[in-house]
Design an enzyme around this catalytic site. Structure first.
Site, PDB file in Angstrom:
ATOM      1  N   ARG A 223       0.850  -1.181   0.000  1.00  0.00           N
ATOM      2  CA  ARG A 223       0.000   0.000   0.000  1.00  0.00           C
ATOM      3  C   ARG A 223       0.890   1.237   0.000  1.00  0.00           C
ATOM      4  O   ARG A 223       1.949   1.261   0.637  1.00  0.00           O
ATOM      5  CB  ARG A 223      -0.909   0.037   1.239  1.00  0.00           C
ATOM      6  CG  ARG A 223      -2.094  -0.919   1.186  1.00  0.00           C
ATOM      7  CD  ARG A 223      -3.172  -0.406   0.257  1.00  0.00           C
ATOM      8  NE  ARG A 223      -4.389  -1.200   0.326  1.00  0.00           N
ATOM      9  CZ  ARG A 223      -4.675  -2.200  -0.492  1.00  0.00           C
ATOM     10  NH1 ARG A 223      -3.809  -2.539  -1.432  1.00  0.00           N
ATOM     11  NH2 ARG A 223      -5.802  -2.867  -0.378  1.00  0.00           N
ATOM     12  N   GLU A 252      -2.571   7.748  -5.287  1.00  0.00           N
ATOM     13  CA  GLU A 252      -2.851   7.222  -6.619  1.00  0.00           C
ATOM     14  C   GLU A 252      -4.330   7.426  -6.988  1.00  0.00           C
ATOM     15  O   GLU A 252      -5.194   7.411  -6.116  1.00  0.00           O
ATOM     16  CB  GLU A 252      -2.496   5.735  -6.688  1.00  0.00           C
ATOM     17  CG  GLU A 252      -3.254   4.846  -5.707  1.00  0.00           C
ATOM     18  CD  GLU A 252      -2.745   3.420  -5.725  1.00  0.00           C
ATOM     19  OE1 GLU A 252      -3.555   2.532  -6.076  1.00  0.00           O
ATOM     20  OE2 GLU A 252      -1.570   3.189  -5.378  1.00  0.00           O
ATOM     21  N   HIS A 270      -0.551   0.451 -10.133  1.00  0.00           N
ATOM     22  CA  HIS A 270      -1.263  -0.504  -9.279  1.00  0.00           C
ATOM     23  C   HIS A 270      -1.691  -1.711 -10.133  1.00  0.00           C
ATOM     24  O   HIS A 270      -2.874  -2.048 -10.221  1.00  0.00           O
ATOM     25  CB  HIS A 270      -2.473   0.136  -8.606  1.00  0.00           C
ATOM     26  CG  HIS A 270      -2.861  -0.539  -7.333  1.00  0.00           C
ATOM     27  ND1 HIS A 270      -3.282   0.140  -6.226  1.00  0.00           N
ATOM     28  CD2 HIS A 270      -2.892  -1.855  -6.988  1.00  0.00           C
ATOM     29  CE1 HIS A 270      -3.577  -0.717  -5.256  1.00  0.00           C
ATOM     30  NE2 HIS A 270      -3.346  -1.935  -5.703  1.00  0.00           N
TER      31      HIS A 270
END
Length: 311
Positions: A223, A252, A270
């Site tokens: 994360r 993000e 991601h």
């Protein structure tokens, strides 16, 4: 299609939306009134807090796409009799593969080499040296399923594996170190594979990056919240660490623009779990668990497990 509605608590990928729409009536959050809705879909990044659950008195199942549970209030769900299911196993292997890919991309300068060739620099210039990984130490922070899959891969590549986490696991064959600073000091590559949430918030700070040092690489597939990005940007800009491979960021998708010009950072959107195989497995798992809930059959209810663990 059944008459059972499913509330979408967050934007979901088109493939999951299409699969759900084949069987259920989809209700957009904030659109059609959600009274009477028993089932809701969210993602690990969006989560579901206690206030949202309170606003949906008929809710009985939250199905979350992803591994992370740090943004879902499991205690509140258990108090309200809401089951929570997610996809804890379906992402493991592909995420572990991607972590290894980021490690090689950063240390062996693969992205930079691609740009070097495309820019016509091969011939007139010669690229600088990369860093070999065989025999080096990888430190894995977080030794859950994904962390163990990364460790197995790294060991198979001839790397030494050390790790850290909240408690030792004597059954594992790799060296346990008591904290992340000690792990960073021992590691040539520090890989983050831990959960997000308050317990790991900014676990990688300036002190840890200093321990990693000018020959060390950071890989984050966990994360963005695990890393103090201001400290990381300073370390990358000042070359007080060798480089980083990053798949997750604090803000993000609008990451800090200071990342963009850095040649010693490999950036990904991601993307670690985004393969066709994993997407099929995730969709299949969510549909199956929703079906089991509706049929009154057992499934992995992590809200109940969390409550049992707390007791």
């Amino acid at each position: 299609m059944t008459s059972e509605p499913i509330l979408l608590l967050a934007p979901i990928p088109a493939d999951l939306r299409a699969a759900l729409a084949e069987h259920y009536t989809l209700v957009e959050k904030g659109g059609t009134p959600a009274e009477g809705v028993r089932i809701a879909i969210t993602t690990g990044m969006a989560g579901a807090d206690a206030a949202l659950m309170e606003s949906l008195p008929d809710l009985r199942l939250i199905a979350s796409q992803g591994v992370g549970l740090d943004k879902i209030d499991l205690a509140a769900a258990a108090r309200r009799g809401i089951a929570v299911c997610h996809t804890p196993d379906e992402l493991t292997e592909d995420v572990a593969d991607f972590a290894i890919g980021l490690m090689y991309a950063a240390a062996r300068r693969i992205v930079e080499a691609d740009r070097f060739v495309r820019d016509g620099r091969w011939g007139p210039e010669r690229m600088g040296l990369g860093v070999g990984l065989s025999g080096k130490t990888v430190g894995v922070f977080g030794m859950g399923k994904i962390g163990q899959a990364i460790a197995r891969r790294a060991a198979g590549l001839g790397m030494v594996v050390a790790w850290s986490g909240p408690r030792p696991k004597p059954e594992l064959p790799w060296t346990y170190l008591p904290d992340i600073a000690a792990l960073a000091a021992a590691a040539d590559v520090l890989v983050l594979a831990c959960p997000g949430g308050p317990a790991t918030h900014h676990a990688v700070d300036a002190r840890v990056l200093a321990a990693l040092g000018p020959r060390g690489f950071l890989v984050n597939i966990a994360r963005g919240s695990v890393v103090d990005e201001a400290a990381l940007l300073a370390a990358l800009e000042g070359q007080t660490i060798a480089g980083a491979g990053l798949d997750v960021f604090a803000t993000e998708p609008k990451l800090d623009p200071r990342f963009l010009p850095l040649r010693n950072a490999v950036l990904a959107p991601h993307y670690a779990s985004l393969t066709g195989e994993t997407r099929q497995a995730i969709i299949g798992r969510l549909l199956a668990d929703i079906g089991r809930f509706r049929a009154g059959e057992p499934f992995l209810n992590v809200a109940a497990l969390a409550t049992a663990g707390a007791g």
